[in-house]
Design a protein around this motif. Structure first.
Motif, PDB file in Angstrom:
ATOM      1  N   ASP A 291      18.931  -6.443 -39.943  1.00 16.98           N
ATOM      2  CA  ASP A 291      19.392  -5.970 -41.138  1.00 16.98           C
ATOM      3  C   ASP A 291      17.945  -6.091 -42.037  1.00 16.98           C
TER       4      ASP A 291
ATOM      5  N   CYS B 229      21.283   5.410 -34.955  1.00 11.50           N
ATOM      6  CA  CYS B 229      22.169   5.451 -36.105  1.00 11.50           C
ATOM      7  C   CYS B 229      22.018   6.610 -36.928  1.00 11.50           C
TER       8      CYS B 229
ATOM      9  N   PRO C 130      24.429   0.667 -42.392  1.00 11.59           N
ATOM     10  CA  PRO C 130      25.464  -0.544 -41.470  1.00 11.59           C
ATOM     11  C   PRO C 130      24.881  -1.626 -41.277  1.00 11.59           C
ATOM     12  N   SER C 131      25.536  -2.677 -40.702  1.00 11.12           N
ATOM     13  CA  SER C 131      24.679  -3.911 -40.294  1.00 11.12           C
ATOM     14  C   SER C 131      24.818  -4.095 -38.937  1.00 11.12           C
ATOM     15  N   TRP C 132      23.585  -4.629 -38.564  1.00 14.52           N
ATOM     16  CA  TRP C 132      23.178  -4.924 -37.272  1.00 14.52           C
ATOM     17  C   TRP C 132      23.171  -6.597 -36.914  1.00 14.52           C
ATOM     18  N   GLY C 133      23.381  -7.097 -38.042  1.00 12.63           N
ATOM     19  CA  GLY C 133      22.961  -8.696 -38.109  1.00 12.63           C
ATOM     20  C   GLY C 133      21.935  -8.869 -38.896  1.00 12.63           C
ATOM     21  N   PRO C 134      21.999 -10.327 -39.412  1.00 13.03           N
ATOM     22  CA  PRO C 134      21.217 -10.710 -40.455  1.00 13.03           C
ATOM     23  C   PRO C 134      19.624 -10.397 -40.303  1.00 13.03           C
TER      24      PRO C 134
END
Length: 348
Positions: free
Chosen positions: A287, A206, A280-284
């Motif tokens: 993250d 990322c 960004p978000s990769w999932g809870p």
């Protein structure tokens, strides 16, 4: 104040004032740190003067500041690794390019090869660290860590070759070399081990995450270089230092270079904090792990600054005074093994 400086003095940039991050220390520092110190000293790898320099550096205190969240076992392992790096650095610093490359290869072979049986002291130290590390490290972080080890030894070897030739790189060429031979990527590589996480590779792909990563790495490298410059120039080892690189490329004087570093560090800090806020978000679950990793980078940035003034590693017995005044007096040339004795002018 710069206009009042003597020719052999310079004013450090106020990097502590430029750092809004909070510091902390590890509660296991005294006990686990003493175990690690006794472990590395048991190998008798230092001459008396180098051992004194090792003690003055207080590597375990650095680990306390930079991994304040680590549990006992993880903290001890981090101390062992930083002490191991000190051995590699101190040995290779006094070697020519060929011998430094062999030293580094011994380290890498012992780190990567579980069947390694080399009888050198460095290999034995490395194998013992490796056994501790692989008890808890996940597969992804282990793979990345070993790659960082390979990149580190290649750049430490190249540093020795450059020193042998008296060659100073450009800023553009020096930056990637310094990121590797400083071992900061290896130290960052311990975060997942300490935190008990194993990030997916997509996080390291990322651009925003890596923007924070490289800003944090450079914040540590540039701070180390400006703080260590006086010690290194006295030893004749200042070529591998951003201060020398900037003076050589841009024709800056020493004070102008220090001022430039202060301005650039401020930009790096802004870059780090900005990237941190834009992840960004990769999932809870991921993250939460990424957030821990980025916080760990912040501890390294701040902890490195605090440690630098709490020991005699860079500034000798005047470290507390220099923290207040930021005024440094250039040391005359000395042996690499000289103890850091205060100059007469330092006492005034």
């Amino acid at each position: 104040m710069p206009g009042l400086l003597l020719k052999k003095q310079f004013l450090l940039p106020d990097l502590l004032a430029l750092c809004p991050l909070k510091g902390a220390t590890n509660p296991h520092h005294q006990e686990a740190g003493a175990e690690s110190s006794a472990w590395i000293n048991s190998f008798n790898v230092f001459t008396d003067k180098k051992r004194a320099f090792f003690v003055q550096g207080c590597n375990e205190l650095l680990v306390s500041h930079t991994y304040p969240y680590a549990g006992y076992e993880q903290f001890r392992t981090c101390c062992d690794f930083v002490n191991l790096l000190f051995v590699v650095d101190e040995v290779s610093d006094d070697q020519n390019g060929r011998d430094a490359r062999q030293t580094c290869q011994n380290f890498l072979d012992a780190m990567t090869n579980p069947e390694n049986s080399d009888c050198s002291t460095l290999s034995q130290i490395t194998r013992e660290f490796r056994a501790r590390y692989f008890k808890l490290a996940g597969p992804g972080t282990s793979r990345r860590f070993l790659q960082h080890c390979a990149d580190y030894i290649e750049c430490v070897s190249r540093e020795a070759e450059l020193r042998e030739r008296g060659e100073v790189l450009s800023v553009e060429s020096f930056t990637p070399l310094r990121r590797e031979n400083s071992a900061i990527r290896l130290c960052f590589g311990l975060f997942e081990y300490v935190l008990g996480i194993d990030l997916p590779e997509e996080v390291f792909d990322c651009p925003v995450f890596m923007e924070a990563y490289w800003a944090a790495a450079d914040l540590v490298c540039w701070a180390n270089d400006v703080y260590s410059y006086n010690m290194e120039q006295a030893k004749g080892h200042s070529g591998n230092n951003i201060v020398t690189v900037l003076m050589n490329e841009y024709g800056f004087g020493l004070q102008q270079t220090c001022d430039y570093i202060g301005t650039y560090v401020e930009k790096l800090m802004t870059r780090f904090l900005s990237a941190k806020s834009r992840l960004p978000s990769w999932g809870p679950e991921v993250d939460a792990e990424v957030a821990m990793y980025v916080e760990a980078m912040g501890h390294w940035i701040k902890g490195n600054l605090d440690w630098s003034f709490e020991t005699q590693r860079y500034f000798g017995p005047l470290h507390f005074e220099i923290k207040k005044t930021r005024l440094v007096t250039l040391r005359p040339p000395s042996s690499p093994e000289d103890d850091y004795e205060p100059l007469d002018s330092d006492r005034e």
